[in-house]
Design a protein around this motif. Structure first.
Motif, PDB file in Angstrom:
ATOM      1  N   PRO A  91      -7.640  -4.746 -12.642  1.00 41.87           N
ATOM      2  CA  PRO A  91      -6.585  -5.309 -13.493  1.00 41.87           C
ATOM      3  C   PRO A  91      -5.850  -4.269 -14.341  1.00 41.87           C
ATOM      4  O   PRO A  91      -4.622  -4.328 -14.461  1.00 41.87           O
ATOM      5  N   GLU A  92      -6.567  -3.301 -14.902  1.00 42.48           N
ATOM      6  CA  GLU A  92      -5.900  -2.297 -15.740  1.00 42.48           C
ATOM      7  C   GLU A  92      -4.962  -1.417 -14.915  1.00 42.48           C
ATOM      8  O   GLU A  92      -3.926  -0.973 -15.404  1.00 42.48           O
ATOM      9  N   VAL A  93      -5.293  -1.192 -13.656  1.00 47.75           N
ATOM     10  CA  VAL A  93      -4.411  -0.420 -12.760  1.00 47.75           C
ATOM     11  C   VAL A  93      -3.161  -1.251 -12.462  1.00 47.75           C
ATOM     12  O   VAL A  93      -2.046  -0.728 -12.457  1.00 47.75           O
ATOM     13  N   LEU A  94      -3.347  -2.544 -12.226  1.00 51.03           N
ATOM     14  CA  LEU A  94      -2.187  -3.409 -11.985  1.00 51.03           C
ATOM     15  C   LEU A  94      -1.235  -3.373 -13.173  1.00 51.03           C
ATOM     16  O   LEU A  94      -0.026  -3.282 -12.996  1.00 51.03           O
ATOM     17  N   GLY A  95      -1.782  -3.429 -14.385  1.00 54.87           N
ATOM     18  CA  GLY A  95      -0.935  -3.377 -15.579  1.00 54.87           C
ATOM     19  C   GLY A  95      -0.046  -2.151 -15.602  1.00 54.87           C
ATOM     20  O   GLY A  95       1.114  -2.218 -15.987  1.00 54.87           O
ATOM     21  N   ARG A  96      -0.581  -1.015 -15.156  1.00 57.11           N
ATOM     22  CA  ARG A  96       0.201   0.223 -15.127  1.00 57.11           C
ATOM     23  C   ARG A  96       1.169   0.274 -13.950  1.00 57.11           C
ATOM     24  O   ARG A  96       2.262   0.806 -14.050  1.00 57.11           O
ATOM     25  N   GLN A  97       0.758  -0.267 -12.792  1.00 59.22           N
ATOM     26  CA  GLN A  97       1.548  -0.103 -11.574  1.00 59.22           C
ATOM     27  C   GLN A  97       2.498  -1.257 -11.263  1.00 59.22           C
ATOM     28  O   GLN A  97       3.335  -1.133 -10.365  1.00 59.22           O
ATOM     29  N   LEU A  98       2.392  -2.366 -11.997  1.00 61.07           N
ATOM     30  CA  LEU A  98       3.209  -3.531 -11.680  1.00 61.07           C
ATOM     31  C   LEU A  98       4.719  -3.234 -11.708  1.00 61.07           C
ATOM     32  O   LEU A  98       5.438  -3.648 -10.793  1.00 61.07           O
ATOM     33  N   PRO A  99       5.240  -2.518 -12.712  1.00 62.42           N
ATOM     34  CA  PRO A  99       6.684  -2.215 -12.667  1.00 62.42           C
ATOM     35  C   PRO A  99       7.101  -1.467 -11.395  1.00 62.42           C
ATOM     36  O   PRO A  99       8.148  -1.756 -10.814  1.00 62.42           O
ATOM     37  N   GLU A 100       6.257  -0.535 -10.936  1.00 60.27           N
ATOM     38  CA  GLU A 100       6.561   0.199  -9.703  1.00 60.27           C
ATOM     39  C   GLU A 100       6.519  -0.728  -8.490  1.00 60.27           C
ATOM     40  O   GLU A 100       7.321  -0.594  -7.565  1.00 60.27           O
ATOM     41  N   MET A 101       5.569  -1.668  -8.488  1.00 57.51           N
ATOM     42  CA  MET A 101       5.470  -2.626  -7.383  1.00 57.51           C
ATOM     43  C   MET A 101       6.732  -3.482  -7.291  1.00 57.51           C
ATOM     44  O   MET A 101       7.269  -3.699  -6.204  1.00 57.51           O
ATOM     45  N   VAL A 102       7.202  -3.950  -8.442  1.00 57.03           N
ATOM     46  CA  VAL A 102       8.401  -4.793  -8.443  1.00 57.03           C
ATOM     47  C   VAL A 102       9.623  -3.963  -8.039  1.00 57.03           C
ATOM     48  O   VAL A 102      10.500  -4.460  -7.329  1.00 57.03           O
ATOM     49  N   GLU A 103       9.676  -2.713  -8.434  1.00 56.99           N
ATOM     50  CA  GLU A 103      10.766  -1.838  -7.981  1.00 56.99           C
ATOM     51  C   GLU A 103      10.734  -1.715  -6.449  1.00 56.99           C
ATOM     52  O   GLU A 103      11.780  -1.746  -5.798  1.00 56.99           O
ATOM     53  N   ALA A 104       9.546  -1.582  -5.874  1.00 54.89           N
ATOM     54  CA  ALA A 104       9.425  -1.512  -4.415  1.00 54.89           C
ATOM     55  C   ALA A 104       9.869  -2.828  -3.773  1.00 54.89           C
ATOM     56  O   ALA A 104      10.515  -2.818  -2.711  1.00 54.89           O
ATOM     57  N   ILE A 105       9.573  -3.940  -4.398  1.00 56.55           N
ATOM     58  CA  ILE A 105      10.045  -5.241  -3.891  1.00 56.55           C
ATOM     59  C   ILE A 105      11.564  -5.270  -3.891  1.00 56.55           C
ATOM     60  O   ILE A 105      12.193  -5.677  -2.917  1.00 56.55           O
ATOM     61  N   ARG A 106      12.179  -4.803  -4.972  1.00 53.35           N
ATOM     62  CA  ARG A 106      13.647  -4.784  -5.069  1.00 53.35           C
ATOM     63  C   ARG A 106      14.266  -3.900  -3.992  1.00 53.35           C
ATOM     64  O   ARG A 106      15.317  -4.216  -3.454  1.00 53.35           O
ATOM     65  N   ARG A 107      13.619  -2.771  -3.690  1.00 51.78           N
ATOM     66  CA  ARG A 107      14.134  -1.845  -2.676  1.00 51.78           C
ATOM     67  C   ARG A 107      13.842  -2.315  -1.258  1.00 51.78           C
ATOM     68  O   ARG A 107      14.375  -1.770  -0.297  1.00 51.78           O
ATOM     69  N   GLY A 108      12.933  -3.278  -1.128  1.00 56.33           N
ATOM     70  CA  GLY A 108      12.541  -3.731   0.202  1.00 56.33           C
ATOM     71  C   GLY A 108      11.493  -2.842   0.849  1.00 56.33           C
ATOM     72  O   GLY A 108      11.326  -2.870   2.067  1.00 56.33           O
ATOM     73  N   THR A 109      10.787  -2.059   0.036  1.00 58.13           N
ATOM     74  CA  THR A 109       9.781  -1.146   0.570  1.00 58.13           C
ATOM     75  C   THR A 109       8.361  -1.540   0.179  1.00 58.13           C
ATOM     76  O   THR A 109       7.426  -0.778   0.418  1.00 58.13           O
ATOM     77  N   PHE A 110       8.196  -2.712  -0.409  1.00 60.04           N
ATOM     78  CA  PHE A 110       6.864  -3.182  -0.810  1.00 60.04           C
ATOM     79  C   PHE A 110       6.057  -3.481   0.435  1.00 60.04           C
ATOM     80  O   PHE A 110       6.526  -4.120   1.363  1.00 60.04           O
ATOM     81  N   GLY A 111       4.835  -3.021   0.467  1.00 61.00           N
ATOM     82  CA  GLY A 111       3.968  -3.220   1.628  1.00 61.00           C
ATOM     83  C   GLY A 111       3.275  -4.567   1.590  1.00 61.00           C
ATOM     84  O   GLY A 111       3.826  -5.547   1.097  1.00 61.00           O
ATOM     85  N   PRO A 112       2.056  -4.594   2.092  1.00 62.59           N
ATOM     86  CA  PRO A 112       1.318  -5.854   2.112  1.00 62.59           C
ATOM     87  C   PRO A 112       0.949  -6.285   0.688  1.00 62.59           C
ATOM     88  O   PRO A 112       0.963  -5.469  -0.232  1.00 62.59           O
ATOM     89  N   PRO A 113       0.604  -7.558   0.500  1.00 59.73           N
ATOM     90  CA  PRO A 113       0.204  -8.042  -0.818  1.00 59.73           C
ATOM     91  C   PRO A 113      -0.956  -7.216  -1.387  1.00 59.73           C
ATOM     92  O   PRO A 113      -1.801  -6.703  -0.651  1.00 59.73           O
ATOM     93  N   VAL A 114      -0.970  -7.110  -2.709  1.00 59.42           N
ATOM     94  CA  VAL A 114      -1.978  -6.315  -3.408  1.00 59.42           C
ATOM     95  C   VAL A 114      -3.014  -7.260  -4.004  1.00 59.42           C
ATOM     96  O   VAL A 114      -2.672  -8.169  -4.761  1.00 59.42           O
ATOM     97  N   LEU A 115      -4.288  -7.037  -3.647  1.00 59.05           N
ATOM     98  CA  LEU A 115      -5.385  -7.828  -4.177  1.00 59.05           C
ATOM     99  C   LEU A 115      -5.833  -7.214  -5.497  1.00 59.05           C
ATOM    100  O   LEU A 115      -5.932  -5.992  -5.615  1.00 59.05           O
ATOM    101  N   VAL A 116      -6.116  -8.072  -6.478  1.00 63.23           N
ATOM    102  CA  VAL A 116      -6.493  -7.607  -7.812  1.00 63.23           C
ATOM    103  C   VAL A 116      -7.816  -8.253  -8.199  1.00 63.23           C
ATOM    104  O   VAL A 116      -8.001  -9.455  -8.014  1.00 63.23           O
ATOM    105  N   GLY A 117      -8.709  -7.456  -8.743  1.00 63.79           N
ATOM    106  CA  GLY A 117      -9.997  -7.963  -9.192  1.00 63.79           C
ATOM    107  C   GLY A 117     -10.994  -6.823  -9.249  1.00 63.79           C
ATOM    108  O   GLY A 117     -10.646  -5.710  -9.606  1.00 63.79           O
ATOM    109  N   THR A 118     -12.239  -7.139  -8.870  1.00 64.64           N
ATOM    110  CA  THR A 118     -13.258  -6.100  -8.795  1.00 64.64           C
ATOM    111  C   THR A 118     -13.389  -5.674  -7.343  1.00 64.64           C
ATOM    112  O   THR A 118     -12.838  -6.319  -6.451  1.00 64.64           O
ATOM    113  N   ASP A 119     -14.143  -4.626  -7.110  1.00 63.90           N
ATOM    114  CA  ASP A 119     -14.332  -4.145  -5.734  1.00 63.90           C
ATOM    115  C   ASP A 119     -14.922  -5.207  -4.828  1.00 63.90           C
ATOM    116  O   ASP A 119     -14.628  -5.261  -3.647  1.00 63.90           O
TER     117      ASP A 119
END
Length: 172
Positions: A70-98
């Protein structure tokens, strides 16, 4: 989590700033899939891993190579949404524990694909998490009871009887 003033959708910053709260709500079943994005436009969706799994998400959409904390998602979420806007977002990202994903981040088109929905017409802003469908009966349709539905299936009759016993009811 607050919502952006021009829309009732949470912004990317709202979600990124409250990832721990979002994970907590999903963990306890206190929320459903929801869209978020900037400028009042639904750009991404957070859904429970259970919904993703139940709808065959990995078979339909794949998954990110690792489960993100979750803490990584908090940092990377803006970049993920930017990738969605560009059309370069890959497969869905799973969030939780290992060992146990809790939620999934995906684009709105990926969520529509997961659910089997059609894309909206060009130019239509659509939040796939709040779509409604015409559920009126079709002309000529008639109602039927659960008993009528299960009448020719002994297994279904047995399941219905077990449910009634658990609830302490005997009628349909």
């Amino acid at each position: 989590m607050s919502v952006s003033p021009q829309s009732d959708l949470p912004s990317v910053a709202d979600v990124a700033g409250d990832v721990a709260g979002v994970v907590e709500r999903f963990t306890h079943g206190a929320t459903h899939a929801f869209a978020f994005g900037d400028g009042g436009v639904p750009e991404a969706v957070l859904a429970s891993y259970d919904q993703y799994d139940d709808l065959g998400g990995e078979d339909k959409l794949g998954k990110y190579r690792v489960v993100v904390a979750p803490e990584v998602l908090g940092r990377q979420l803006p970049e993920m949404v930017e990738a969605i806007r560009r059309g370069t977002f890959g497969p869905p990202v799973l969030v939780g524990t290992d060992v146990e994903p809790v939620l999934v981040v995906m684009s709105t088109p990926q969520y529509r694909t997961l659910r089997g929905d059609d894309e909206p017409p060009p130019g239509v802003i659509d939040d796939p998490t709040v779509r409604t469908y015409d559920s009126a009966p079709t002309p000529g349709s008639t109602p039927f009871s659960v008993e009528e539905w299960a009448k020719d299936d002994p297994f279904t009759q047995q399941i219905l009887e077990e449910i009634r016993q658990e609830r302490g009811t005997t009628d349909g």
